[in-house]
Design a protein around this motif. Sequence first.
Motif, PDB file in Angstrom:
ATOM      1  N   THR A 124      13.215 -81.637 -39.062  1.00 34.79           N
ATOM      2  CA  THR A 124      14.677 -81.620 -39.031  1.00 34.79           C
ATOM      3  C   THR A 124      15.159 -80.289 -38.499  1.00 34.79           C
ATOM      4  O   THR A 124      14.963 -79.240 -39.124  1.00 34.79           O
ATOM      5  CB  THR A 124      15.252 -81.866 -40.432  1.00 34.79           C
ATOM      6  N   GLY A 125      15.727 -80.320 -37.311  1.00 40.86           N
ATOM      7  CA  GLY A 125      16.223 -79.087 -36.702  1.00 40.86           C
ATOM      8  C   GLY A 125      17.737 -79.100 -36.603  1.00 40.86           C
ATOM      9  O   GLY A 125      18.434 -79.783 -37.386  1.00 40.86           O
ATOM     10  N   THR A 126      18.231 -78.401 -35.614  1.00 39.98           N
ATOM     11  CA  THR A 126      19.681 -78.296 -35.444  1.00 39.98           C
ATOM     12  C   THR A 126      20.321 -79.612 -35.032  1.00 39.98           C
ATOM     13  O   THR A 126      21.512 -79.841 -35.279  1.00 39.98           O
ATOM     14  CB  THR A 126      19.996 -77.231 -34.377  1.00 39.98           C
ATOM     15  N   LEU A 127      19.552 -80.506 -34.409  1.00 38.83           N
ATOM     16  CA  LEU A 127      20.068 -81.815 -33.987  1.00 38.83           C
ATOM     17  C   LEU A 127      19.745 -82.913 -34.993  1.00 38.83           C
ATOM     18  O   LEU A 127      19.996 -84.082 -34.728  1.00 38.83           O
ATOM     19  CB  LEU A 127      19.479 -82.185 -32.610  1.00 38.83           C
ATOM     20  N   GLY A 128      19.184 -82.539 -36.125  1.00 35.17           N
ATOM     21  CA  GLY A 128      18.810 -83.514 -37.139  1.00 35.17           C
ATOM     22  C   GLY A 128      17.331 -83.844 -37.045  1.00 35.17           C
ATOM     23  O   GLY A 128      16.571 -83.234 -36.270  1.00 35.17           O
ATOM     24  N   PRO A 129      16.851 -84.817 -37.820  1.00 34.46           N
ATOM     25  CA  PRO A 129      15.431 -85.179 -37.784  1.00 34.46           C
ATOM     26  C   PRO A 129      15.047 -85.640 -36.386  1.00 34.46           C
ATOM     27  O   PRO A 129      15.769 -86.385 -35.728  1.00 34.46           O
ATOM     28  CB  PRO A 129      15.318 -86.317 -38.791  1.00 34.46           C
ATOM     29  N   SER A 130      13.865 -85.202 -35.924  1.00 35.98           N
ATOM     30  CA  SER A 130      13.410 -85.560 -34.585  1.00 35.98           C
ATOM     31  C   SER A 130      11.886 -85.579 -34.551  1.00 35.98           C
ATOM     32  O   SER A 130      11.216 -84.973 -35.380  1.00 35.98           O
ATOM     33  CB  SER A 130      13.939 -84.574 -33.551  1.00 35.98           C
ATOM     34  N   VAL A 131      11.389 -86.350 -33.560  1.00 32.66           N
ATOM     35  CA  VAL A 131       9.951 -86.321 -33.267  1.00 32.66           C
ATOM     36  C   VAL A 131       9.776 -85.383 -32.098  1.00 32.66           C
ATOM     37  O   VAL A 131      10.338 -85.609 -31.018  1.00 32.66           O
ATOM     38  CB  VAL A 131       9.433 -87.750 -32.920  1.00 32.66           C
ATOM     39  N   ARG A 132       9.009 -84.309 -32.315  1.00 28.88           N
ATOM     40  CA  ARG A 132       8.924 -83.249 -31.316  1.00 28.88           C
ATOM     41  C   ARG A 132       7.473 -82.884 -31.025  1.00 28.88           C
ATOM     42  O   ARG A 132       6.570 -83.178 -31.817  1.00 28.88           O
ATOM     43  CB  ARG A 132       9.668 -82.018 -31.793  1.00 28.88           C
ATOM     44  N   ALA A 133       7.291 -82.235 -29.864  1.00 28.96           N
ATOM     45  CA  ALA A 133       5.987 -81.682 -29.500  1.00 28.96           C
ATOM     46  C   ALA A 133       6.170 -80.212 -29.126  1.00 28.96           C
ATOM     47  O   ALA A 133       7.213 -79.818 -28.580  1.00 28.96           O
ATOM     48  CB  ALA A 133       5.386 -82.462 -28.334  1.00 28.96           C
ATOM     49  N   VAL A 134       5.181 -79.386 -29.413  1.00 33.09           N
ATOM     50  CA  VAL A 134       5.222 -77.954 -29.107  1.00 33.09           C
ATOM     51  C   VAL A 134       3.952 -77.603 -28.345  1.00 33.09           C
ATOM     52  O   VAL A 134       2.841 -77.987 -28.775  1.00 33.09           O
ATOM     53  CB  VAL A 134       5.343 -77.096 -30.371  1.00 33.09           C
ATOM     54  N   ALA A 135       4.100 -76.902 -27.191  1.00 31.98           N
ATOM     55  CA  ALA A 135       2.947 -76.541 -26.367  1.00 31.98           C
ATOM     56  C   ALA A 135       3.065 -75.071 -25.957  1.00 31.98           C
ATOM     57  O   ALA A 135       4.169 -74.539 -25.788  1.00 31.98           O
ATOM     58  CB  ALA A 135       2.882 -77.434 -25.123  1.00 31.98           C
ATOM     59  N   PRO A 136       1.960 -74.370 -25.769  1.00 29.67           N
ATOM     60  CA  PRO A 136       1.995 -72.959 -25.352  1.00 29.67           C
ATOM     61  C   PRO A 136       2.158 -72.825 -23.845  1.00 29.67           C
ATOM     62  O   PRO A 136       1.717 -73.687 -23.075  1.00 29.67           O
ATOM     63  CB  PRO A 136       0.635 -72.419 -25.799  1.00 29.67           C
ATOM     64  N   VAL A 137       2.818 -71.731 -23.419  1.00 27.51           N
ATOM     65  CA  VAL A 137       2.916 -71.363 -22.006  1.00 27.51           C
ATOM     66  C   VAL A 137       1.938 -70.224 -21.784  1.00 27.51           C
ATOM     67  O   VAL A 137       2.057 -69.164 -22.400  1.00 27.51           O
ATOM     68  CB  VAL A 137       4.351 -70.930 -21.630  1.00 27.51           C
ATOM     69  N   ARG A 138       0.925 -70.413 -20.901  1.00 26.25           N
ATOM     70  CA  ARG A 138      -0.120 -69.423 -20.717  1.00 26.25           C
ATOM     71  C   ARG A 138       0.103 -68.658 -19.400  1.00 26.25           C
ATOM     72  O   ARG A 138       0.570 -69.246 -18.411  1.00 26.25           O
ATOM     73  CB  ARG A 138      -1.490 -70.084 -20.702  1.00 26.25           C
ATOM     74  N   ASP A 139      -0.283 -67.370 -19.476  1.00 21.89           N
ATOM     75  CA  ASP A 139      -0.207 -66.574 -18.255  1.00 21.89           C
ATOM     76  C   ASP A 139      -1.501 -66.716 -17.469  1.00 21.89           C
ATOM     77  O   ASP A 139      -2.358 -67.530 -17.819  1.00 21.89           O
ATOM     78  CB  ASP A 139       0.090 -65.103 -18.596  1.00 21.89           C
ATOM     79  N   ALA A 140      -1.635 -65.869 -16.407  1.00 25.78           N
ATOM     80  CA  ALA A 140      -2.811 -66.006 -15.541  1.00 25.78           C
ATOM     81  C   ALA A 140      -4.097 -65.689 -16.285  1.00 25.78           C
ATOM     82  O   ALA A 140      -5.170 -66.168 -15.905  1.00 25.78           O
ATOM     83  CB  ALA A 140      -2.661 -65.105 -14.319  1.00 25.78           C
ATOM     84  N   ARG A 141      -4.056 -64.885 -17.335  1.00 25.55           N
ATOM     85  CA  ARG A 141      -5.249 -64.538 -18.103  1.00 25.55           C
ATOM     86  C   ARG A 141      -5.526 -65.509 -19.248  1.00 25.55           C
ATOM     87  O   ARG A 141      -6.450 -65.314 -20.017  1.00 25.55           O
ATOM     88  CB  ARG A 141      -5.103 -63.116 -18.658  1.00 25.55           C
ATOM     89  N   GLY A 142      -4.635 -66.509 -19.359  1.00 23.03           N
ATOM     90  CA  GLY A 142      -4.831 -67.490 -20.420  1.00 23.03           C
ATOM     91  C   GLY A 142      -4.213 -67.103 -21.740  1.00 23.03           C
ATOM     92  O   GLY A 142      -4.394 -67.794 -22.750  1.00 23.03           O
TER      93      GLY A 142
END
Length: 541
Positions: A124-142
């Motif tokens: 439950t976030g600012t828009l209410g309950p939701s189904v979400r995914a979270v992924a990392p953003v990697r640089d050139a070195r990983g």
Amino acid sequence: MRGWSLARQMLALQIVVVGVTVAGGAVLAFLQAGELLRDEAAGTARAVTVSVADSPSVLAAMGDSAALQPYAERVRRETGVDFVTIMSVDGVRYTHPNPAQIGRRFLGNTAPALAGRVFTETYTGTLGPSVRAVAPVRDARGRVAGLVSAGITIDKISARLRGQVAGAALIGALGLSVGGAGTYLVGSRLRRQTHGMGPAELSRMYEYHDAILHAVREGLLLVDTSGTVTLCNDGARELLGLEGEVSGRHVTGLGLPPSLAERLATGENLTDEIHMTGERTLVVNAAVVRSGSRSLGTVVTLRDHTELQSLAGQLDAERGFADSLRAAAHEAANRLHTVITLVELGRTEQAVAFATEEIKAAQQLTDRVVGAVREPVIAALLLGKSAEAGERGVELVITPDSGLDDIGLDARDLVTILGNLIDNAVDAAMAGTPPARVEVRLRADETAFLISVADSGQGLDPATADEAFQRGWTTKGDGRGLGLAMVGQAVRRLGGTIEVGSAAGAAVTGAGGHGGHSGNGAAGPGAVFTVRLPLRGKDVR
């Protein structure tokens, strides 16, 4: 429901079953649709999140909200997700559907993404309950340079689910309607077939029906339009000598006499027809059962006529005796008038000679029959048949070697056998070349009683020898012959055999019944019927 008819109870039960089935299916479909929509939302959020996190432009603009916000909004509109949030490793938002939330911390778990894994969750976030995914953003070195989260709100998923539930409910209502209509039609048919009776009434009717079928002595058969037996009671089994399962078998496969099987297979109405089985004479009636113009089959009733037929045979014999006595009395009156006239004319010697000769001839016949045949019923039959044959111009001869004491056989069967054989022989002799003659021989030894009747007629065609003992066979061609059929039945009842022969061919013994000609097969002058009846420990001559 106890007082309801069977059809009404079945209707109510089927409606309940259909309703429960449809309702259960609808609930199951609702739960499955909810799970499917959640899984679909999680897959979509994960795909969008990974796609954004892998974008080089996102890595290059990391930290620049002015560059990232338009990109995130465009992706959100094109993919149909409710939010795309790009944030720092500390969770500070660079993008958000609500610009007022930019710069604030992300509400949700980020630890797995900081560890380098993509994960999904319901939060439950600012828009209410939701189904979400979270992924990392990697640089050139990983190394993890930022985080991306995309999700779909539960409200949106629920809205889609409600749309699907409405369609499923419509389909369920349609299924319930069709099921109810089908149930009503089945109930209506069942109501017509059970005539609106309840289970207790049907059970009671079956018990009465079963009790009646077993109680009645008359035989009862139900035969469908194809000639297959659908019902057979105990009386029919006994009268027809049937064994094993009868229902489901064709009437021609029950081992019945051909004439009876053929008549039952026709599916026609029969009224008091006489048919002969192995040891019984049956009166057969059949009525076609119809429903409108459609035939449902035939109801066949069988009555045992054996005893009555035997009594009728005895009555015929007694009638023959009476006719013979009447003929003898008439002949005696003629001769008496002759004697009286001779006396009146003064010719007393001629009158005495005439009377003496007549008395001598009659006494010789009586002495020969009574002396040879000490069974009074058979002796009386032979005397009566002799007088009757003489009146018809046929000489009835009892062979000199004939002899019979009490042999312990049923006199009624003997009268049936001997009387019918003599009657047929007299008819055959009259139709042959004069002089007409019938010869009777009666003998008994230690094991069997022999009856032989021969005539001077045209003989019996070998092709019809086997047919002669069937009901309806006759040389007169009227289809009403019963005499020889009754002879064959009586012989079988006594466990004997019949031989049919002629001067031109030896006879063949029929096992348990009758036989046909053998030898050269030519029909000779005159037929010979020979009956052998086994004795049962009686004193014989």
